[in-house]
Design a protein around this motif. Structure first.
Motif, PDB file in Angstrom:
ATOM      1  N   LEU A  42      67.981  14.640  44.562  1.00  0.00           N
ATOM      2  CA  LEU A  42      67.689  16.033  44.087  1.00  0.00           C
ATOM      3  C   LEU A  42      68.022  16.191  42.611  1.00  0.00           C
ATOM      4  O   LEU A  42      67.197  17.090  41.688  1.00  0.00           O
ATOM      5  N   GLU A  96      60.160  14.636  48.349  1.00  0.00           N
ATOM      6  CA  GLU A  96      60.442  15.854  49.349  1.00  0.00           C
ATOM      7  C   GLU A  96      60.776  15.633  50.702  1.00  0.00           C
ATOM      8  O   GLU A  96      61.774  16.011  51.296  1.00  0.00           O
ATOM      9  N   GLU A 138      68.835  22.809  48.954  1.00  0.00           N
ATOM     10  CA  GLU A 138      69.236  21.578  49.493  1.00  0.00           C
ATOM     11  C   GLU A 138      70.554  21.045  49.371  1.00  0.00           C
ATOM     12  O   GLU A 138      71.011  20.565  50.333  1.00  0.00           O
ATOM     13  N   ILE A 198      66.316  22.896  44.605  1.00  0.00           N
ATOM     14  CA  ILE A 198      67.479  21.896  44.572  1.00  0.00           C
ATOM     15  C   ILE A 198      68.677  22.460  45.020  1.00  0.00           C
ATOM     16  O   ILE A 198      69.636  21.901  45.729  1.00  0.00           O
ATOM     17  N   THR A 199      69.058  23.775  44.597  1.00  0.00           N
ATOM     18  CA  THR A 199      70.439  24.200  45.187  1.00  0.00           C
ATOM     19  C   THR A 199      70.305  24.665  46.474  1.00  0.00           C
ATOM     20  O   THR A 199      71.305  24.367  47.385  1.00  0.00           O
ATOM     21  N   TRP A 206      59.552  12.904  37.597  1.00  0.00           N
ATOM     22  CA  TRP A 206      60.849  13.590  37.164  1.00  0.00           C
ATOM     23  C   TRP A 206      60.877  13.420  35.782  1.00  0.00           C
ATOM     24  O   TRP A 206      62.120  13.858  35.278  1.00  0.00           O
ATOM     25  N   ARG A 259      62.231  24.066  39.688  1.00  0.00           N
ATOM     26  CA  ARG A 259      63.076  23.313  40.897  1.00  0.00           C
ATOM     27  C   ARG A 259      64.303  23.589  41.372  1.00  0.00           C
ATOM     28  O   ARG A 259      64.924  23.322  42.239  1.00  0.00           O
ATOM     29  N   ASP A 260      64.964  24.435  40.161  1.00  0.00           N
ATOM     30  CA  ASP A 260      66.127  25.048  40.709  1.00  0.00           C
ATOM     31  C   ASP A 260      66.411  25.480  42.049  1.00  0.00           C
ATOM     32  O   ASP A 260      67.497  25.183  42.726  1.00  0.00           O
ATOM     33  N   GLN A 276      65.689  15.420  39.965  1.00  0.00           N
ATOM     34  CA  GLN A 276      64.506  16.510  39.672  1.00  0.00           C
ATOM     35  C   GLN A 276      64.935  17.748  38.936  1.00  0.00           C
ATOM     36  O   GLN A 276      64.508  18.687  38.662  1.00  0.00           O
ATOM     37  N   SER A 277      66.364  17.613  38.489  1.00  0.00           N
ATOM     38  CA  SER A 277      67.082  18.749  37.787  1.00  0.00           C
ATOM     39  C   SER A 277      66.441  19.349  36.389  1.00  0.00           C
ATOM     40  O   SER A 277      66.825  20.367  36.092  1.00  0.00           O
TER      41      SER A 277
END
Length: 505
Positions: free
Chosen positions: A210, A162, A226, A223-224, A502, A219-220, A213-214
Motif C-alpha cells: 500500500l 490490488e 486498507e 490506501i488508508t 507506482w 490513492r489516499d 502506491q502512496s
C-alpha cells in the motif's frame, strides 16, 4: 518443487515403507509422476525464496549501496547499464517457486494440512509483489495452472497489486482458522508455526504494498481504508525480523547462501567472490555525516577484510580512516585488499548458519512511520517519531550494534538521523530505511529508491555522461520463447523510460 526433488522424496517414502504387500499391485499407471505432500513443498519453497541472492545483489547496486572492487573486470550490465533480456532473469525461478506455493494452496486441505494454506498464500503474495516491482505487467490470474494454461495472459500491474491485498486478507482469515498442529509445525522454517506471527507478516506485507502506491495521486482513500483493516487486527504488524533457515550445516551447498557465496567455503577458506561486492563511498559518506560509524563497523570490515585469526574483527584497526568505500561504478583504483568487505553482521568466518532475511522489523517500523506521517488520522498506537526511532533501534539490533549507540544517533542533532533535527521527516524516514536495508534487502531498497528518488546517489563512474538509470527489467528471453504473443502484447519496453505504475517521477 523441482521434479527431481519430488521423485527423491517419493522414493525415500517408498524405501521407508518396509515390506508392504501392495508392491504386488501392478494395476498402476507407470507414466504417472509421484507427488509430494504440502509440508515438504512448503519447506522447500520457503527455503528457496529466502535463499535467492540475485535480486538482492542487483538491487544493492542500483540503489547505490554496493559496487564492485577493481580486482574484477567491470560488469557492464551492472554499472554501464548495458543489458538485455538475457540478464537478470529472476522470473523463471520465482515462477517455479510460485508453482510450489500454489501446490500447497491447492492440496493443503485435502492432505490434512490446512494450516499451510494461509502461509503459502502470504509467501505467494510477496513473490508476486517482487515480480511486479521488476517487470510491471506479469502473468497472474491465468498463471500457475500447469497444462491448463501453457501461455498465460498478462495482468495489469495495478490490478495485481490490488488483488494481492485481497489475497493477503484471505490468507489472514485462513491463518486464524487453522492453527498449526502436530508435526506440521516443523514444516514452517519461517515463523515456526506461530499463527499470530503469520498474521503480522501478512499485515506488514500489505503495508509495504500500500505504501508503495502512496505517491500516486488519488490513492489516499484506498490506501488508508486498507491500512485501517490491518490496524484493526489484534495481531498488528511485525516487531521481529521474518527470516528462514532449513537448518544450515557446514557442507557445500548446505550453508547460509550469502555466507557461502560472498564469504567462506565449508572449510572456512575465503571465497573468490568475497573480493567482489564493495560498499559505495556514498554509503560511507552518508554514515559518517551523521557520526553513524557504529553500524558502519558492523555492516562492513575495514580495508583488507576479516582477521583470519580473530573472526568478526577486521585485519586493520577499526578506525574510520580504514573503512574504504568505492565510488559507484569505478573501474580501477580500488582493489579488494584496499577496500572494505561485507562485515560481521552478515559474514563471520565459521558462522555459516545465520538465518536468511525475508522482511526486517526495521522495514515494518519505517513503513508505519511513513504511514502515520502521511495519514495522521490512522488509528495507529504510535507516533511517526516513535515508529521511526523503533525502526532505527531495530536496525541497530539486527546489525549487532548497541542500543546505546542507537540513542546517541537519535539524539545527535543531525539531519536525517535525529527526528527532531530533521526538517523533512519523510526524507529522514527514507534515509534511515535505506541504511537499514543495506546487505539485507537490496531489491526493496531499489524499489524504494525508484519510488522516492531518495537518497540522491552519484551516477555510475563507468556510465556515459547523462546516462539514464534503469527503471525496470526486460521480460526474459525464456518468456519470449514460451509465451511470445502475450509478451509482445505488452508493447515496446524501454527499461530507461517504461515505469512501474507506482513510480510517478
Amino acid at each position: 518443487m523441482k521434479l527431481n526433488n519430488i521423485i527423491a522424496l517419493a522414493l525415500a517414502a517408498s524405501a521407508l515403507g518396509g515390506c508392504n504387500k501392495n508392491y504386488l499391485n501392478i494395476n498402476k499407471n507407470p507414466s504417472a509422476l509421484p507427488t509430494s505432500t504440502p509440508d515438504y513443498v512448503f519447506t522447500a519453497a520457503s527455503n528457496r525464496t529466502a535463499a535467492l541472492l540475485g535480486a538482492n545483489e542487483i538491487g544493492s547496486y542500483w540503489s547505490g549501496q554496493w559496487t564492485q572492487s577493481s580486482t574484477y573486470i567491470l560488469v557492464a550490465a551492472n554499472f554501464q547499464y548495458v543489458f538485455n533480456n538475457t540478464n537478470f532473469n529472476f522470473w523463471d525461478t520465482w515462477y517455479d517457486i510460485l508453482g510450489d506455493f500454489q501446490f500447497v494452496i491447492n492440496n493443503a486441505v485435502d492432505k490434512g494440512q490446512p494450516f499451510l494454506k494461509g502461509p503459502a498464500r502470504v509467501m505467494k503474495a510477496q513473490i508476486f509483489q517482487n515480480l511486479v516491482d521488476l517487470y510491471g505487467n506479469v502473468p497472474y490470474s491465468d498463471a500457475l495452472k500447469g497444462v491448463g494454461s501453457l501461455a498465460p495472459k498478462f495482468d495489469d500491474q495495478k490490478a495485481i497489486y490490488e488483488n494481492l491485498i485481497v489475497q493477503l486478507d484471505s490468507a489472514i482469515t485462513e491463518i486464524k482458522a487453522n492453527a498449526f498442529t502436530g508435526p506440521g509445525r516443523g514444516a514452517d522454517i519461517v515463523l515456526k508455526g506461530v499463527n499470530a506471527d503469520w498474521v503480522r507478516f501478512a499485515n506488514s506485507l500489505k503495508l509495504r504494498i500500500l505504501m508503495r502506491q502512496s505517491r500516486i495521486a488519488g490513492r489516499d482513500a484506498y490506501i488508508t481504508t486498507e491500512i485501517a483493516k490491518a490496524v484493526a487486527t489484534t495481531e498488528g504488524f511485525i516487531t521481529a525480523d521474518v527470516s528462514s533457515s532449513p537448518g544450515y550445516v557446514a557442507s557445500a551447498g548446505k550453508m547460509n547462501p550469502f555466507y557461502e557465496n560472498w564469504g567462506y567455503n565449508a572449510s572456512g577458506t575465503i571465497q573468490a567472490l568475497a573480493r567482489f561486492p564493495r560498499p559505495t563511498k556514498f554509503l560511507f559518506d552518508a554514515l559518517i555525516a551523521t557520526n553513524d560509524t557504529f553500524r558502519m563497523k558492523r555492516m562492513f570490515y575495514a580495508r583488507g577484510g576479516e582477521n583470519a585469526a580473530t573472526p568478526g574483527v577486521s585485519t586493520q584497526p577499526e578506525i574510520v580512516a580504514n573503512y574504504v568505500g568505492v565510488p559507484f561504478g569505478a573501474s580501477s583504483g580500488y582493489l579488494s585488499q584496499n577496500t572494505s568487505y561485507i562485515g560481521p553482521s552478515i559474514i563471520t568466518r565459521n558462522v555459516f548458519d545465520k538465518r536468511m532475511m525475508l522482511m526486517t522489523a526495521a522495514e515494518s517500523y519505517f513503513l508505519l512511520a511513513e504511514a502515520k506521517q502521511r495519514y495522521p488520522t490512522l488509528a495507529l498506537t504510535g507516533t511517526s517519531k516513535s515508529y521511526y526511532e523503533s525502526g532505527v533501534k531495530a536496525s541497530f539490533t539486527l546489525t549487532g550494534t548497541s542500543q546505546t549507540a542507537a540513542t546517541v544517533l537519535l539524539t545527535s542533532g543531525k539531519d536525517l538521523a535525529d527526528w527532531d533535527a530533521s526538517p523533512d521527516k519523510l526524507k529522514a524516514i527514507w534515509m534511515q530505511k535505506w541504511i537499514a536495508m543495506v546487505n539485507y534487502n537490496g531489491l526493496e531498497s531499489w524499489a524504494e529508491y525508484r519510488r522516492t528518488n531518495f537518497p540522491v546517489t552519484p551516477a555510475s563512474a563507468s556510465a556515459p555522461a547523462g546516462q539514464k538509470l534503469p527503471l525496470r527489467l526486460f521480460y526474459p528471453s525464456s518468456e519470449f520463447g514460451s509465451n511470445t504473443a502475450n509478451v509482445n502484447a505488452q508493447g515496446t519496453i524501454d527499461v530507461f523510460a517504461t515505469r512501474i505504475f507506482w513510480d510517478v517521477d
